[in-house]
Design a protein around this motif. Structure first.
Motif, short mmCIF file in Angstrom:
data_model
loop_
_atom_site.label_atom_id
_atom_site.label_comp_id
_atom_site.label_asym_id
_atom_site.label_seq_id
_atom_site.Cartn_x
_atom_site.Cartn_y
_atom_site.Cartn_z
N VAL A 236 0.83 -1.21 0.00
CA VAL A 236 0.00 0.00 0.00
C VAL A 236 0.86 1.26 0.00
CG1 VAL A 236 -1.70 1.30 1.35
CG2 VAL A 236 -1.94 -1.16 1.09
N LYS A 237 1.92 1.25 0.78
CA LYS A 237 2.77 2.44 0.85
C LYS A 237 3.37 2.77 -0.53
CE LYS A 237 5.33 4.60 4.42
NZ LYS A 237 5.97 4.44 5.70
N ALA A 238 3.83 1.75 -1.23
CA ALA A 238 4.40 1.97 -2.57
C ALA A 238 3.32 2.45 -3.53
CB ALA A 238 5.05 0.69 -3.09
N HIS A 239 2.12 1.85 -3.43
CA HIS A 239 1.00 2.30 -4.28
C HIS A 239 0.69 3.77 -4.02
CE1 HIS A 239 -2.97 2.57 -6.07
NE2 HIS A 239 -3.44 2.97 -4.91
N CYS A 240 0.58 4.14 -2.76
CA CYS A 240 0.23 5.52 -2.43
C CYS A 240 1.34 6.50 -2.80
CB CYS A 240 -0.14 5.63 -0.95
SG CYS A 240 -1.75 4.89 -0.56
N ARG A 241 2.59 6.06 -2.71
CA ARG A 241 3.70 6.92 -3.15
C ARG A 241 3.58 7.22 -4.64
NH1 ARG A 241 7.62 3.45 -0.91
NH2 ARG A 241 7.70 3.87 1.29
N GLU A 242 3.22 6.20 -5.43
CA GLU A 242 3.05 6.41 -6.87
C GLU A 242 1.90 7.36 -7.15
OE1 GLU A 242 2.65 2.73 -8.97
OE2 GLU A 242 4.76 2.24 -8.76
N VAL A 243 0.80 7.19 -6.44
CA VAL A 243 -0.35 8.07 -6.60
C VAL A 243 0.02 9.50 -6.21
CG1 VAL A 243 -2.68 8.60 -5.74
CG2 VAL A 243 -2.06 6.24 -6.31
N ALA A 244 0.71 9.65 -5.09
CA ALA A 244 1.07 10.98 -4.58
C ALA A 244 2.09 11.69 -5.46
CB ALA A 244 1.59 10.88 -3.15
N GLY B 95 2.20 12.98 -11.83
CA GLY B 95 2.25 14.33 -12.39
C GLY B 95 3.54 15.05 -12.09
N GLY B 96 4.43 14.43 -11.33
CA GLY B 96 5.74 15.03 -11.11
C GLY B 96 6.03 15.45 -9.69
#
Length: 114
Positions: free
Chosen positions: A30-38, A41-42
């Motif tokens: 989840v942490k990796a998923h949320c890092r990608e989401v966050a 866009g850069g």
């Protein structure tokens, strides 16, 4: 002979434990998923990271009560959808399950009219 019995016992234990874990929630990063989401866009957004983690935790907490009761085919299908292309998402898993259940209810009463 002893070796064969031991191997058969180990295989049976392995299959039984796999059947149990197939009913439990999948483990997503989840942490990796949320890092990608966050970071999409850069620029990284702490508020997006926080919101994502909260949303994922809420979905996980709700799913851990209901996931084992779902059909094996729905668990498998929605796990594949939720983990497609990355680390996996409990909120996506929850959304898939909700859509599948809703569609099943609609389809149960649907008949083709000639």
């Amino acid at each position: 002979m002893k070796k064969t019995v031991l191997l058969a016992g180990a295989l049976l234990a392995s299959l039984q434990s796999h059947a149990v874990t197939a009913q439990s929630l999948p483990r997503y990063d989840v942490k990796a998923h949320c890092r990608e989401v966050a970071a999409f866009g850069g620029a990284f957004s702490e508020s997006t990271m926080d919101g994502c983690m909260q949303m994922e935790q809420s979905a996980y907490d709700q799913l851990k009560r209901t996931f084992p009761d779902l059909s094996a085919s729905m668990r498998k299908h929605c796990d594949e959808v939720a983990s497609f292309g990355g680390h996996g998402s409990y909120s996506t898993l929850q959304g898939c399950i909700q859509m599948e259940q809703s569609s099943a209810r609609r389809n149960a009463g649907t008949e083709f009219k000639y």
